[in-house]
Scaffold this motif. Structure first.
Motif, mmCIF file in Angstrom:
data_model
loop_
_atom_site.group_PDB
_atom_site.id
_atom_site.type_symbol
_atom_site.label_atom_id
_atom_site.label_comp_id
_atom_site.label_asym_id
_atom_site.label_seq_id
_atom_site.Cartn_x
_atom_site.Cartn_y
_atom_site.Cartn_z
ATOM 1 N N PRO A 1 0.800 -1.390 -0.042
ATOM 2 C CA PRO A 1 -0.169 -0.185 -0.138
ATOM 3 C C PRO A 1 0.844 1.348 -0.132
ATOM 4 O O PRO A 1 0.208 2.303 -0.471
ATOM 5 N N VAL A 2 1.875 1.145 0.514
ATOM 6 C CA VAL A 2 2.867 2.357 0.575
ATOM 7 C C VAL A 2 3.440 2.585 -0.686
ATOM 8 O O VAL A 2 3.625 3.795 -1.373
ATOM 9 N N LEU A 3 3.993 1.530 -1.374
ATOM 10 C CA LEU A 3 4.674 1.762 -2.932
ATOM 11 C C LEU A 3 3.171 2.228 -3.732
ATOM 12 O O LEU A 3 3.348 2.968 -4.647
ATOM 13 N N ASP A 4 2.009 1.723 -3.476
ATOM 14 C CA ASP A 4 1.038 2.228 -4.184
ATOM 15 C C ASP A 4 0.694 3.727 -4.086
ATOM 16 O O ASP A 4 0.500 4.822 -5.035
ATOM 17 N N ALA A 5 0.726 4.253 -2.889
ATOM 18 C CA ALA A 5 0.744 5.814 -2.677
ATOM 19 C C ALA A 5 1.598 6.520 -3.402
ATOM 20 O O ALA A 5 1.642 7.416 -3.741
ATOM 21 N N ILE A 6 3.128 6.036 -2.959
ATOM 22 C CA ILE A 6 4.155 6.903 -3.773
ATOM 23 C C ILE A 6 4.069 6.629 -5.091
ATOM 24 O O ILE A 6 4.250 7.725 -5.834
ATOM 25 N N SER A 7 3.522 5.526 -5.854
ATOM 26 C CA SER A 7 3.415 5.587 -7.217
ATOM 27 C C SER A 7 2.476 6.470 -7.778
ATOM 28 O O SER A 7 2.534 7.287 -8.546
ATOM 29 N N ALA A 8 1.195 6.785 -7.096
ATOM 30 C CA ALA A 8 0.366 7.673 -7.361
ATOM 31 C C ALA A 8 0.802 9.050 -7.397
ATOM 32 O O ALA A 8 0.358 9.904 -8.276
ATOM 33 N N GLU A 9 1.500 9.304 -6.282
ATOM 34 C CA GLU A 9 2.215 10.769 -6.595
ATOM 35 C C GLU A 9 3.212 10.941 -7.680
ATOM 36 O O GLU A 9 3.139 12.119 -8.193
ATOM 37 N N ILE A 10 3.821 9.917 -7.887
ATOM 38 C CA ILE A 10 4.824 10.023 -8.918
ATOM 39 C C ILE A 10 4.277 10.229 -10.255
ATOM 40 O O ILE A 10 4.637 10.956 -11.166
#
Lengths: 344, 129
Positions: free
Chosen positions: A263-272
């Motif tokens: 879920p953390v990588l999902d959130a970071i990816s969304a920002e990127i």
């Protein structure tokens, strides 16, 4: 000696003359209790001595040695690192590692990189690094390395990956079709994610930029979750390793952390991806999007869901420094060789 | 495969034949594929013993110089898309693989000794920094 040097927030990477050096970008206060002989025995070899240095600011451990031994250790995460003595020490330590034990004096020509939005600081880097430096290593005995930095060329970091893909080892254009294309590069580093847009090798300012959202943010969030869940307090480098392993070890037992990481990588990816969309829209006019940097392996799959023509560079954590070296070879190779601009 | 004649120009895609797209594919690539078919009539195995280099030479079509690293865009690569769409999945897969092998060979080993960088690209690269 022509070298590429990439002082990342996570790791310092250097390459030149077939040698490659990678170590954590961590500097620590030296520990005097088990100094000299024990350090050499524990961390150094005859060819690769431990990274312990005597500097004007005091005795310092660098890299793995600092991570393992220093009670006080630091990694610079903000823009001030450009002028900080610790960044200079990481730079000189990397060159010293490339020199090895045999030589005491060496001249270097260096290509390095800065985040896109900090590129205005390139003159400060060049001014601080160019010239003569003396580095004292402690490895049972003192080893003095005299380094002469003849040239420093600073590029926006993602160009390293672009050059790695476009150029041969000698610095010639190896892929002209790609070079003629309109290409976006997403460089996911430790502290910053950089974006560069080029069209037939022309830099497009309006399609380029930097955001301070990258793997360090993921490490901070995952580290907090690991602390809450397993009561295990890890430093950023340890969290980074745990994310790569997908596990932490508690009382000798491996415990899966994918459910915390995903879920953390999902959130970071969304920002990127949100910033990529701001710069490039849906990317349909781009011939390819190149995903690179230390965070590429963790994030690239999520980027490909949005941009199906995105592709990850081989060994993305080292792509920038490989490209720096290739561009250096192009820039400074002897004039007798085809395409050489000037003599080395 | 012929080298790219120059920078992209508006209107005409350098990788698509300039003539109107044929209604029936007449590309040599397809003909070559059929010549590699075994006597039994079955399609040749992708793991043919001929090797990628030889296959690439056998199936080279100078009129359809694919760029395998780029995606195809509707409205821009229509002739190529129509032709690929007319192939069976196995033929399409082999055509793409063949083009990739040819592309890689063209980029490295088959480059003539007197090969020189495109001067415009070289200038653009050298004037970047």
């Amino acid at each position: 000696m022509i070298v590429g040097v990439d002082i990342g927030y996570g790791y310092t990477k250097a390459m030149g003359e077939g040698k490659q050096v990678v170590f954590p970008s961590v500097v620590g206060k030296s520990e005097r209790i088990r100094y000299e002989e024990d350090i050499r025995r524990a961390y150094g070899t005859d060819d690769t001595p431990a990274m312990a240095f005597v500097t004007e600011e005091g005795d310092r451990f660098v890299g793995e040695l600092a991570l393992l031994q220093s009670r006080v250790q630091w990694t610079l995460l903000d823009r001030s690192r450009v002028e900080d003595p610790s960044a200079r020490l990481l730079f000189l330590a990397a060159l010293s590692e490339l020199m090895g034990k045999g030589l005491a004096t060496r001249e270097f020509r260096v290509v390095t990189g800065l985040p896109v939005n900090w590129y205005a600081d390139r003159d400060k880097i060049a001014a601080q690094w160019t010239g003569r430096h003396v580095l004292r290593r402690v490895n049972g005995e003192q080893i003095v390395h005299r380094l002469s930095i003849a040239d420093v060329l600073v590029l926006p970091q993602p160009f390293g990956s672009l050059f790695d893909l476009l150029l041969s080892d000698e610095g010639q254009i190896a892929d002209e079709d790609l070079a003629r294309g309109r290409l976006g590069v997403i460089d996911i580093g430790t502290f910053t994610t950089d974006y560069v847009l080029v069209d037939a090798l022309r830099y497009i300012e309006k399609g380029s930029g930097t955001i301070a959202s990258a793997m360090s943010q993921a490490c901070a969030l995952v580290g907090r979750s690991i602390l809450d869940t397993f009561r295990l307090d890890l430093r950023m480098h340890d969290v980074d390793r745990a994310i790569r392993r997908g596990q932490v070890t508690i009382y000798g037992e491996d415990r899966d952390i994918e459910w915390l990481v995903s879920p953390v990588l999902d959130a970071i990816s969304a920002e990127i991806l949100a910033h990529a969309a701001t710069l490039w829209g849906d990317g349909r006019d781009l011939d390819a999007i190149l995903v690179t940097g230390g965070g590429a392996l963790a994030i690239a799959e999520r980027i490909q869901h949005r941009y199906r023509h995105a592709r990850t560079l081989p060994d993305p954590a080292l792509a920038n420094v490989r490209g720096f070296l290739k561009y250096g070879c192009r820039k400074w190779r002897p004039a007798s060789q085809p395409g050489g601009q000037d003599g080395a | 495969m012929e080298r790219d004649p120059g920078p992209r120009t508006s209107g005409a895609h350098p990788y698509v034949p300039q003539q109107p797209a044929p209604t029936r594919p007449t590309h040599r690539l397809q003909v070559s594929l059929s010549t590699t078919r075994p006597a039994s009539g079955r399609t040749a195995s992708p793991r043919s013993h001929a090797g990628p280099r030889r296959q690439a030479q056998e199936t080279l079509d100078p009129q359809v110089p694919l760029r395998p690293q780029f995606r195809l865009r509707p409205g821009y690569d229509d002739a190529l898309i129509r032709w690929l769409g007319s192939l069976s999945p196995r033929q399409r897969s082999r055509a793409i693989r063949t083009a990739l092998c040819q592309y890689l060979a063209d980029q490295s080993d088959h480059r003539p000794a007197e090969w020189q960088e495109d001067p415009d690209l070289a200038h653009a690269l050298d004037s970047l920094f």
